[in-house]
Scaffold this motif. Sequence first.
Motif: not given
Lengths: 116, 115
Positions: B1-28
């Motif tokens: 069972n996958a459960g709740v999956t987050q990606t990425p596990k680690f991330q380094v950004l510079k000030t001002g950059q944008s990014m999206t943290l992903q979250c997915a769950q397969d439990m409805n």
Amino acid sequence: GDSVTQMEGPVTLSEEAFLTINCTYTATGYPSLFWYVQYPGEGLQLLLKATKADDKGSNKGFEATYRKETTSFHLEKGSVQVSDSAVYFCALRRSILTGGGNKLTFGTGTQLKVEL
Amino acid sequence: NAGVTQTPKFQVLKTGQSMTLQCAQDMNHEYMSWYRQDPGMGLRLIHYSVGAGITDQGEVPNGYNVSRSTTEDFPLRLLSAAPSQTSVYFCASSYSQASPWEKLFFGSGTQLSVL
């Protein structure tokens, strides 16, 4: 506002020792109380809960009793194992009657290390 | 069972950059949420959702956006990263939107550093 205070860690014990992790809270009314556990490299998991005063939550040998008079919810286990090494979080949710919403208030977590 | 999956596990950004943290769950699960964990401060709620198309702010929403176009996914967006957003981020879901606190299922976290 609501708050949860936990004892600072890390707590280091020998296997089969008795465990107590203290948790006290501040909240309006009668909140529900929880203990969550985070094993290394994993997300938090619900360990046990209690929803009213004097309730005792229990799971996997762990117990905690909701003490309204001392606003406490201390976690105990009679004999810890190496596999219990984890970070333990105490949390509360204020009751709906006193404005509790879709939010848990967490403590800072207490790291437990159990050695052979 | 996958459960709740987050990606990425680690991330380094510079000030001002944008990014999206992903979250997915397969439990409805109807209820999904984002927390951040900072030293000495416990976990604090950023945003939450009680179903597709419905989102609301938690206690520390500034600097973060969310959307919920499907039941399964709940991404967290940082539009202009700041060093104050250096933290560990947890996504959590629950089967019950009426009582999401009863049992939350957490992902394993994303450690974000903003330089």
